[in-house]
Design a protein around this motif. Structure first.
Motif, PDB file in Angstrom:
ATOM      1  N   LEU A 131      16.252  -4.154  -8.571  1.00 11.73           N
ATOM      2  CA  LEU A 131      16.299  -3.869 -10.005  1.00 11.73           C
ATOM      3  C   LEU A 131      16.477  -2.372 -10.225  1.00 11.73           C
ATOM      4  CD1 LEU A 131      13.296  -6.091 -11.157  1.00 11.73           C
ATOM      5  CD2 LEU A 131      15.707  -6.515 -11.633  1.00 11.73           C
ATOM      6  N   PRO A 132      17.144  -1.999 -11.324  1.00 11.66           N
ATOM      7  CA  PRO A 132      17.258  -0.572 -11.644  1.00 11.66           C
ATOM      8  C   PRO A 132      15.917  -0.038 -12.165  1.00 11.66           C
ATOM      9  CG  PRO A 132      18.254  -1.905 -13.366  1.00 11.66           C
ATOM     10  CD  PRO A 132      17.858  -2.846 -12.267  1.00 11.66           C
ATOM     11  N   LEU A 133      15.750   1.263 -12.137  1.00 11.25           N
ATOM     12  CA  LEU A 133      14.502   1.896 -12.548  1.00 11.25           C
ATOM     13  C   LEU A 133      14.062   1.474 -13.949  1.00 11.25           C
ATOM     14  CD1 LEU A 133      12.233   3.848 -11.887  1.00 11.25           C
ATOM     15  CD2 LEU A 133      13.686   5.716 -12.723  1.00 11.25           C
ATOM     16  N   GLU A 134      15.012   1.316 -14.851  1.00 11.95           N
ATOM     17  CA  GLU A 134      14.617   0.946 -16.222  1.00 11.95           C
ATOM     18  C   GLU A 134      14.059  -0.481 -16.326  1.00 11.95           C
ATOM     19  OE1 GLU A 134      19.138   0.541 -15.919  1.00 11.95           O
ATOM     20  OE2 GLU A 134      17.708   2.135 -15.531  1.00 11.95           O
TER      21      GLU A 134
ATOM     22  N   VAL B 286       7.390 -13.981  -6.719  1.00 12.71           N
ATOM     23  CA  VAL B 286       8.223 -13.210  -5.799  1.00 12.71           C
ATOM     24  C   VAL B 286       7.990 -13.673  -4.360  1.00 12.71           C
ATOM     25  CG1 VAL B 286       8.600 -10.889  -4.898  1.00 12.71           C
ATOM     26  CG2 VAL B 286       8.195 -11.223  -7.329  1.00 12.71           C
ATOM     27  N   PHE B 287       9.072 -13.819  -3.611  1.00  4.85           N
ATOM     28  CA  PHE B 287       8.973 -14.049  -2.160  1.00  4.85           C
ATOM     29  C   PHE B 287       9.694 -12.892  -1.496  1.00  4.85           C
ATOM     30  CE2 PHE B 287       9.849 -15.576   2.033  1.00  4.85           C
ATOM     31  CZ  PHE B 287       8.745 -16.361   2.338  1.00  4.85           C
ATOM     32  N   GLY B 288       8.954 -11.981  -0.938  1.00  4.50           N
ATOM     33  CA  GLY B 288       9.526 -10.773  -0.363  1.00  4.50           C
ATOM     34  C   GLY B 288       9.228  -9.588  -1.253  1.00  4.50           C
ATOM     35  N   LYS B 289      10.036  -8.582  -1.143  1.00  7.52           N
ATOM     36  CA  LYS B 289       9.820  -7.333  -1.875  1.00  7.52           C
ATOM     37  C   LYS B 289      10.776  -7.219  -3.049  1.00  7.52           C
ATOM     38  CE  LYS B 289       6.753  -5.910   1.021  1.00  7.52           C
ATOM     39  NZ  LYS B 289       5.371  -5.928   0.629  1.00  7.52           N
ATOM     40  N   ILE B 290      10.340  -6.455  -4.019  1.00  9.32           N
ATOM     41  CA  ILE B 290      11.226  -6.051  -5.104  1.00  9.32           C
ATOM     42  C   ILE B 290      11.584  -4.590  -4.839  1.00  9.32           C
ATOM     43  CG2 ILE B 290      11.423  -5.562  -7.567  1.00  9.32           C
ATOM     44  CD1 ILE B 290       9.726  -7.972  -8.116  1.00  9.32           C
ATOM     45  N   VAL B 291      12.868  -4.300  -4.840  1.00  7.65           N
ATOM     46  CA  VAL B 291      13.339  -2.942  -4.599  1.00  7.65           C
ATOM     47  C   VAL B 291      13.761  -2.346  -5.934  1.00  7.65           C
ATOM     48  CG1 VAL B 291      15.126  -1.550  -3.470  1.00  7.65           C
ATOM     49  CG2 VAL B 291      14.123  -3.512  -2.260  1.00  7.65           C
ATOM     50  N   ILE B 292      13.214  -1.173  -6.234  1.00  6.61           N
ATOM     51  CA  ILE B 292      13.611  -0.445  -7.427  1.00  6.61           C
ATOM     52  C   ILE B 292      14.647   0.588  -7.008  1.00  6.61           C
ATOM     53  CG2 ILE B 292      12.860   1.041  -9.333  1.00  6.61           C
ATOM     54  CD1 ILE B 292      11.686  -1.818  -9.431  1.00  6.61           C
ATOM     55  N   ASP B 293      15.849   0.424  -7.509  1.00  5.88           N
ATOM     56  CA  ASP B 293      16.962   1.306  -7.166  1.00  5.88           C
ATOM     57  C   ASP B 293      17.050   2.407  -8.211  1.00  5.88           C
ATOM     58  OD1 ASP B 293      19.354   2.584  -6.595  1.00  5.88           O
ATOM     59  OD2 ASP B 293      20.444   0.728  -6.201  1.00  5.88           O
ATOM     60  N   THR B 294      16.726   3.613  -7.809  1.00  8.03           N
ATOM     61  CA  THR B 294      16.732   4.737  -8.758  1.00  8.03           C
ATOM     62  C   THR B 294      18.123   5.324  -8.954  1.00  8.03           C
ATOM     63  OG1 THR B 294      16.208   6.311  -7.008  1.00  8.03           O
ATOM     64  CG2 THR B 294      14.354   5.347  -8.220  1.00  8.03           C
ATOM     65  N   THR B 295      19.125   4.811  -8.230  1.00  2.23           N
ATOM     66  CA  THR B 295      20.490   5.337  -8.373  1.00  2.23           C
ATOM     67  C   THR B 295      21.289   4.569  -9.407  1.00  2.23           C
ATOM     68  OG1 THR B 295      21.421   3.941  -6.623  1.00  2.23           O
ATOM     69  CG2 THR B 295      20.486   6.075  -5.964  1.00  2.23           C
ATOM     70  N   LYS B 296      20.772   3.493  -9.913  1.00  2.00           N
ATOM     71  CA  LYS B 296      21.507   2.677 -10.895  1.00  2.00           C
ATOM     72  C   LYS B 296      21.116   3.058 -12.293  1.00  2.00           C
ATOM     73  CE  LYS B 296      22.291  -1.307  -8.000  1.00  2.00           C
ATOM     74  NZ  LYS B 296      22.095  -2.725  -7.804  1.00  2.00           N
TER      75      LYS B 296
ATOM     76  N   VAL C 243      11.601  -1.586 -14.335  1.00  2.00           N
ATOM     77  CA  VAL C 243      10.352  -1.592 -13.586  1.00  2.00           C
ATOM     78  C   VAL C 243       9.297  -2.495 -14.257  1.00  2.00           C
ATOM     79  CG1 VAL C 243       9.263   0.470 -14.599  1.00  2.00           C
ATOM     80  CG2 VAL C 243       8.833  -0.138 -12.213  1.00  2.00           C
ATOM     81  N   ALA C 244       9.326  -2.599 -15.575  1.00  3.32           N
ATOM     82  CA  ALA C 244       8.383  -3.488 -16.273  1.00  3.32           C
ATOM     83  C   ALA C 244       8.654  -4.942 -15.891  1.00  3.32           C
ATOM     84  CB  ALA C 244       8.481  -3.299 -17.782  1.00  3.32           C
ATOM     85  N   GLU C 245       9.908  -5.314 -15.763  1.00  2.00           N
ATOM     86  CA  GLU C 245      10.249  -6.673 -15.324  1.00  2.00           C
ATOM     87  C   GLU C 245       9.763  -6.912 -13.894  1.00  2.00           C
ATOM     88  OE1 GLU C 245      14.060  -9.647 -14.571  1.00  2.00           O
ATOM     89  OE2 GLU C 245      14.426  -7.642 -15.367  1.00  2.00           O
ATOM     90  N   ALA C 246       9.924  -5.915 -13.051  1.00  2.00           N
ATOM     91  CA  ALA C 246       9.440  -6.029 -11.672  1.00  2.00           C
ATOM     92  C   ALA C 246       7.933  -6.262 -11.659  1.00  2.00           C
ATOM     93  CB  ALA C 246       9.796  -4.778 -10.881  1.00  2.00           C
ATOM     94  N   GLN C 247       7.208  -5.524 -12.468  1.00  2.00           N
ATOM     95  CA  GLN C 247       5.755  -5.690 -12.559  1.00  2.00           C
ATOM     96  C   GLN C 247       5.398  -7.089 -13.045  1.00  2.00           C
ATOM     97  OE1 GLN C 247       3.393  -3.536 -11.546  1.00  2.00           O
ATOM     98  NE2 GLN C 247       1.839  -5.054 -12.043  1.00  2.00           N
ATOM     99  N   ARG C 248       6.136  -7.573 -14.048  1.00  2.00           N
ATOM    100  CA  ARG C 248       5.879  -8.921 -14.570  1.00  2.00           C
ATOM    101  C   ARG C 248       6.081  -9.970 -13.481  1.00  2.00           C
ATOM    102  NH1 ARG C 248       9.060 -12.761 -15.889  1.00  2.00           N
ATOM    103  NH2 ARG C 248      10.920 -11.471 -15.963  1.00  2.00           N
ATOM    104  N   LEU C 249       7.163  -9.853 -12.719  1.00  2.00           N
ATOM    105  CA  LEU C 249       7.432 -10.803 -11.635  1.00  2.00           C
ATOM    106  C   LEU C 249       6.312 -10.794 -10.595  1.00  2.00           C
ATOM    107  CD1 LEU C 249      11.245 -10.129 -11.137  1.00  2.00           C
ATOM    108  CD2 LEU C 249      10.204 -12.225 -12.056  1.00  2.00           C
ATOM    109  N   LEU C 250       5.832  -9.605 -10.267  1.00  2.00           N
ATOM    110  CA  LEU C 250       4.730  -9.497  -9.304  1.00  2.00           C
ATOM    111  C   LEU C 250       3.457 -10.133  -9.850  1.00  2.00           C
ATOM    112  CD1 LEU C 250       5.340  -5.871  -8.015  1.00  2.00           C
ATOM    113  CD2 LEU C 250       5.655  -7.987  -6.711  1.00  2.00           C
ATOM    114  N   GLU C 251       3.155  -9.873 -11.106  1.00  2.00           N
ATOM    115  CA  GLU C 251       1.956 -10.440 -11.714  1.00  2.00           C
ATOM    116  C   GLU C 251       2.029 -11.962 -11.817  1.00  2.00           C
ATOM    117  OE1 GLU C 251       1.334  -8.349 -15.395  1.00  2.00           O
ATOM    118  OE2 GLU C 251       0.766  -6.495 -14.354  1.00  2.00           O
ATOM    119  N   GLU C 252       3.223 -12.490 -12.036  1.00  2.00           N
ATOM    120  CA  GLU C 252       3.412 -13.947 -12.100  1.00  2.00           C
ATOM    121  C   GLU C 252       3.353 -14.592 -10.715  1.00  2.00           C
ATOM    122  OE1 GLU C 252       7.206 -14.480 -13.940  1.00  2.00           O
ATOM    123  OE2 GLU C 252       6.444 -14.040 -15.952  1.00  2.00           O
ATOM    124  N   ARG C 253       3.415 -13.759  -9.678  1.00  2.00           N
ATOM    125  CA  ARG C 253       3.411 -14.216  -8.286  1.00  2.00           C
ATOM    126  C   ARG C 253       4.592 -15.144  -7.996  1.00  2.00           C
ATOM    127  NH1 ARG C 253      -2.493 -15.105  -6.101  1.00  2.00           N
ATOM    128  NH2 ARG C 253      -1.241 -14.978  -4.237  1.00  2.00           N
TER     129      ARG C 253
END
Length: 158
Positions: free
Chosen positions: A131-134, A148-158, A136-146
């Motif tokens: 996911l792009p840096l903007e 996710v299988f594996g890691k979420i990568v935040i791409d700061t170049t996008k 990050v809230a969606e990434a947090q939501r996915l983690l909280e919902e459990r």
């Protein structure tokens, strides 16, 4: 663990994650939401238990993870996402001669070994989503919902 020749019994949180674990090489997979994984491990090992548990969840699974251990078994912990306080059966600790190992990280040599295995195609990082840096809230939501299988990568170049 598979590269070292181990039989791998994996636990996952939800039936939808079971096939992912099998695809990664797990010999047996237990959904800890639907089953008592300590009892299942004991059944799968003829009541012996396992030699090593890699514990990274924390309080929610700690006691059952320790209960999975065979005599002289080792529990290595490297996380506490569900809480950092739990209990342990002290009698089982000394009577079974268990080892508890805290692991915060690895050495440079460990990292070099992992990167060599990745480059050789023997290990593959498990990335659920990039996911792009903007987002990050969606990434947090996915983690909280459990979900996710594996890691979420935040791409700061996008």
């Amino acid at each position: 663990a598979k590269l070292a020749g181990a039989r791998v019994i994996a636990t996952v949180g939800g039936a939808q994650k079971m096939q992912h674990a099998r695809d990664l090489g797990a010999d047996e997979v237990i959904d800890y939401h639907a089953q008592d994984f300590a009892k299942e491990v004991r059944a799968l090992t003829g009541k012996r238990g396992v030699d090593v548990v890699m514990e990274h969840i924390g309080a929610a699974t700690w006691e059952k993870s320790a209960a999975c251990l065979a005599r002289k078994g080792r529990l290595a912990t490297c996380g506490a996402t569900t809480g950092d306080t739990s209990s342990l059966n002290i009698w089982a600790l000394f009577a079974k001669e268990l080892e508890l190992i805290g692991s915060y990280g690895g050495t440079r040599a460990d990292l070099a070994t992992v990167l060599t295995l990745v480059a050789a195609g023997k290990l593959k990082p498990v990335v659920h989503r990039e996911l792009p840096l903007e987002s990050v809230a969606e990434a947090q939501r996915l983690l909280e919902e459990r979900s996710v299988f594996g890691k979420i990568v935040i791409d700061t170049t996008k």
